[in-house]
Design a protein around this motif. Structure first.
Motif, PDB file in Angstrom:
ATOM      1  N   LEU A   1      46.457  35.657  45.604  1.00 17.43           N
ATOM      2  CA  LEU A   1      47.574  36.011  46.443  1.00 17.43           C
ATOM      3  C   LEU A   1      48.735  35.208  46.176  1.00 17.43           C
ATOM      4  N   ALA A   2      48.741  34.398  45.220  1.00 19.51           N
ATOM      5  CA  ALA A   2      50.018  33.680  44.534  1.00 19.51           C
ATOM      6  C   ALA A   2      50.412  34.652  43.282  1.00 19.51           C
ATOM      7  N   THR A   3      49.588  35.416  42.897  1.00 22.72           N
ATOM      8  CA  THR A   3      50.188  36.425  41.997  1.00 22.72           C
ATOM      9  C   THR A   3      51.268  37.399  42.459  1.00 22.72           C
ATOM     10  N   HIS A   4      52.075  38.112  41.887  1.00 25.21           N
ATOM     11  CA  HIS A   4      52.780  39.234  42.387  1.00 25.21           C
ATOM     12  C   HIS A   4      52.160  40.477  42.536  1.00 25.21           C
ATOM     13  N   HIS A   5      50.847  40.807  41.950  1.00 27.07           N
ATOM     14  CA  HIS A   5      50.415  41.912  41.994  1.00 27.07           C
ATOM     15  C   HIS A   5      48.971  41.791  42.050  1.00 27.07           C
ATOM     16  N   ARG A   6      48.018  42.508  42.656  1.00 27.84           N
ATOM     17  CA  ARG A   6      46.616  42.584  42.546  1.00 27.84           C
ATOM     18  C   ARG A   6      46.008  43.741  42.524  1.00 27.84           C
ATOM     19  N   VAL A   7      45.127  43.886  41.410  1.00 30.95           N
ATOM     20  CA  VAL A   7      44.173  44.813  41.206  1.00 30.95           C
ATOM     21  C   VAL A   7      43.024  44.642  41.375  1.00 30.95           C
ATOM     22  N   VAL A   8      42.256  45.496  42.207  1.00 32.90           N
ATOM     23  CA  VAL A   8      40.785  45.427  42.369  1.00 32.90           C
ATOM     24  C   VAL A   8      39.896  46.564  41.923  1.00 32.90           C
ATOM     25  N   ALA A   9      38.753  46.380  41.562  1.00 29.11           N
ATOM     26  CA  ALA A   9      37.960  47.236  41.310  1.00 29.11           C
ATOM     27  C   ALA A   9      37.270  48.094  42.266  1.00 29.11           C
ATOM     28  N   ASP A  10      37.454  49.330  42.280  1.00 29.17           N
ATOM     29  CA  ASP A  10      36.837  50.004  43.389  1.00 29.17           C
ATOM     30  C   ASP A  10      35.100  50.066  43.478  1.00 29.17           C
TER      31      ASP A  10
END
Length: 791
Positions: free
Chosen positions: A140-149
């Motif tokens: 949450l403290a990063t600017h962008h979050r990418v998660v595996a489907d």
């Protein structure tokens, strides 16, 4: 570039740093003090190093991204006591908060960002596994979050489950991303989200094909190489849906959420109130102040007893038990592939279900095929619901059922790896199936019996291989109840205990190993609680008052309702059989006549039988309390206070828990606390009955128990061992063996042996207690016995 122990760094041609977390000596990545220190140091370097253009954080472990804080280390290192939080304590707790914030704002002040146009280097998280607690907070403290489907990936803030709150920005950033209501649900309920739900609620930005998260994260970082700002660092930012003390929507939310929290927690879980306070106060102030507020509240929780007790019992000791803390050493792991389950009633069918769910093949045997088919019907009903709700495919449900083979032929058991018998609670019936089963199974197969009260040693006499005979007490409904009591008798061998532990590990129950005595642990603790409520009814105490006091204590169901659910008829039958077996040794509880009247005179044997303390409709739905009770036991003109009733109910569970520990029925405080919480629903916020006694102090417990004994009966009297501990200023957990180090002897329990030695010593006039048992005490006993034999 500096070398770090907890993560590796790899910078590509575009200057994008890939930080791969791989905490050493941990099966899963967790935040340790060294990891926090290294991460803080790295962020300072990252912000000042012009060669580093952006950052992507990922995991080097395949099982998860990051699981949060190392609770075991927190528990060992926590020196906080209630009301004693120093400035240094606060500063230490702020280290991770400030590291996350420096990553988020690039080390710039709010003035520099909003007035001078300063921006942070872009940072992204590439999430391929679960991210919980501090694991999600770094994302949450990063600017962008990418998660595996991957629907198996869980994203959440479960700290409330151990009496804490998200202490590294979780409450504040989730609120600013999701809005007040969604954030409150995420933080106060502790339930995780899957990737797509997290994206729908604004918690993550992208859901991509598994294995592509780093690639997608790097692409975003490269596109934003000129710098970025977190939404809340942009001037004019507003919380989605409204926030603050003056916004009508947020005011309405806080009024409703406070009332709902009170209704649900009865003020027993301070973490829930602290989370709502964090959200309220944090919604009024800027993010930097809000983060400090969050730390203030988590420090307060960490300094109190609730979180310490919950962490110890619900996390540390629970995990240790489930990993096989009591498993005998020197015995290889047993590969259990096929299990024979004898009896297909409610318990047998439930055992078959959890066994098949764990991937094992099941042979479900009963006296005829019609009865045996009940095992299939039991699982079919559960699986059909899952398929209907989209939680399981029909193909997987069919494969599940295919693992269960019903039969009435004992020859089908010839190649099983384990037998679990769950036939009627009658020794003659059990003796018959033991003989028939042992005639066909392999010579090394372990035979386990599911019984709630019958002594295992007595049943083992019917076995031709008693060293391979052991008790396994499941709880109904088996597919939902988490506890398993494992009961070795005096002749049980280490292999049998090891197999029981290995089987339990597969079905994922929380096990406790207990002494072979009538009722074991749970059925020595549970009946006094039921009887106490019954006795209060006979004294004219309002049934509604009794049930409401139980709810306010945090018990999941009142004693009268649970009596109905377990059926008074069953309690009556057990009472009668116990009286017959014990004869003159039977100690009356005072509730015998009442229970007999309920079952035999008034036809109110419990929910299954259509009536009990409550009335029920034709479908078994609970309606209202039975008004006719007052015809037999009129209400007292002066009712006791809720505090008095609550105290009697609570101590009716605590007193037998202390006694069973003192008598060696359970080998350690951990087992008593786990058994009470997961088998009986004892209030989790206490950490269990012995944790509760430690919290209030043994001297306070003894004083209150003595008062209750004087007023209501000897059943509340504390054991001498607890009196002795209170005089010495001891606690149950101060010197207890760490749960991860527990090893049971052949008979199952070292402490039980110590208790028996002390009994012999005291009988011989040798002053001794378990706590001061020394080698010279044993020597005196042996010398005395030798003298008696010589005489």
């Amino acid at each position: 570039m500096a070398k770090y122990n907890n993560f590796t760094l790899d910078t590509d041609a575009d200057g994008i740093v890939l930080l791969t977390v791989d905490v050493p000596n941990q099966t899963m990545n967790v935040w340790t003090p060294e990891f926090i220190s290294e991460f803080d140091t790295f962020i300072d370097d990252f912000n000042s190093n012009e060669d580093m253009k952006g950052l992507v954080i990922t995991s080097g472990k395949s099982n998860a991204f990051l699981a949060g804080a190392d609770l075991e280390m927190m528990s060992k290192n926590s020196s906080l006591t209630d009301g004693e939080i120093t400035k240094q304590d606060f500063e230490d707790a702020m280290v991770l908060q400030r590291a996350f914030r420096k990553m988020e704002n690039g080390g710039h002040t709010v003035r520099q960002m909003q007035r001078e146009g300063k921006k942070a280097k872009p940072c992204a998280a590439a999430i391929e596994g679960l991210a919980l607690g501090g694991g999600l907070e770094v994302c949450l403290a990063t600017h962008h979050r990418v998660v595996a489907d991957n629907p198996k990936i869980k994203l959440g803030l479960p700290e409330v489950m151990v009496g804490l709150l998200p202490g590294a920005g979780g409450t504040q950033r989730s609120m600013r991303l999701m809005g007040l209501q969604a954030s409150a649900m995420l933080c106060t309920q502790g339930k995780p989200l899957d990737p797509n739900k997290a994206k729908a609620q604004g918690l993550v930005h992208e859901v991509v094909e598994p294995g592509k998260t780093v690639e997608a994260a790097k692409a975003w970082v490269k596109e934003n190489a000129k710098g970025v700002l977190a939404p809340w660092d942009v001037k004019g930012f507003k919380i989605p849906g409204g926030g603050g003390a003056m916004n009508p929507k947020s005011v309405q939310f806080f009024m409703a959420s406070g009332a709902m929290a009170l209704q649900q927690t009865k003020r027993n879980y301070p973490a829930v109130e602290a989370i709502l306070s964090c959200l309220y106060e944090g919604s009024i102030v800027p993010i930097d102040t809000a983060l400090a507020i969050e730390v203030k509240y988590i420090m307060k929780l960490m300094s109190g007893p609730t979180s310490k007790n919950m962490i110890r019992t619900l996390f540390l000791n629970k995990n240790a038990a489930e990993k096989g803390a009591g498993r005998p050493e020197g015995i290889p792991q047993q590969d259990i592939k096929k299990v024979g389950v004898l009896g297909c009633g409610l318990m047998g069918a439930g055992i078959a279900h959890v066994t098949a769910k764990a991937g094992m093949e099941v042979i479900s045997l009963d006296r005829n095929m019609e009865e045996a088919q009940k095992a299939i019907a039991y699982s079919q009903k559960i699986l059909d619901k899952k398929v209907k709700r989209g939680r399981m495919t029909q193909e997987k449900a069919d494969a599940f059922l295919a693992r269960i083979t019903p039969t009435d032929n004992y020859d089908m058991l010839k190649d099983v790896d384990l037998i679990i018998e769950a036939v009627f609670e009658r020794p003659d019936v059990k003796a018959d199936v033991i003989k028939k089963t042992e005639a066909v199974i392999g010579k090394d197969v372990i035979f386990a019996t599911n019984t709630s009260t019958l002594p295992i040693g007595g049943l083992a006499k019917h076995s031709s291989r008693p060293e391979q005979y052991i008790g396994m007490h499941f709880f109904s409904p088996v597919d939902k109840m988490p506890l398993l009591e494992i009961i070795p008798h005096d002749g049980t061998g280490d292999l049998a205990l090891a197999v029981a532990m290995d089987y339990n590990k597969k079905i994922r129950k929380t096990p406790i190993v207990v002494k072979d005595v009538r009722g074991f642990f749970t059925n020595q603790v549970f009946p006094p609680y039921i009887n106490e409520a019954a006795l209060m009814v006979t004294e004219g105490v309002s049934m509604a008052l009794i049930e409401n006091c139980a709810a306010n204590l945090g018990l999941p169901i009142g004693p009268l309702a649970v009596s109905d659910d377990t059926t008074l008829k069953l309690g009556y039958d057990i009472m009668k059989s116990t009286q017959e077996e014990m004869g003159d040794k039977y100690v009356p509880t005072g509730a015998e006549e009442f229970i007999e009247n309920m079952v035999t005179k008034w036809d109110r044997g419990g929910r299954r039988l259509g009536a009990g303390f409550y009335n029920y409709d034709k479908d078994g739905k609970r309606l209202n309390l039975w008004e006719g009770m007052t015809e037999h036991y009129p209400l007292a003109e002066e009712q006791p206070s809720p505090e008095e009733v609550s105290q009697r109910l609570l101590y009716s569970l605590v007193a037998p828990s202390a006694r069973t520990f003192a008598e060696g029925v359970v080998p350690d405080p951990q087992s008593a606390d786990l058994g009470a919480i997961f088998g009986l629903g004892f209030p989790p916020y206490t950490g269990g009955p012995l944790s509760y006694i430690d919290t209030i102090g043994l001297d306070a417990y003894v004083a209150t128990a003595d008062m209750l004994a004087q007023r209501h009966g000897a059943r509340f009297t504390p054991p001498q061992m607890v009196r002795d501990m209170a005089k010495k200023g001891q606690t149950f957990y101060a010197d207890s063996t760490p749960s991860s180090k527990r090893v049971y002897t052949r008979s199952g329990l070292n402490r039980m042996l110590e208790v028996e030695v002390v009994k012999i010593a005291n009988a011989m006039g040798i002053a001794a207690s378990v706590d001061d048992l020394k080698a010279d005490t044993v020597s005196k006993i042996l010398t005395a016995q030798a003298g008696k034999r010589a005489a």
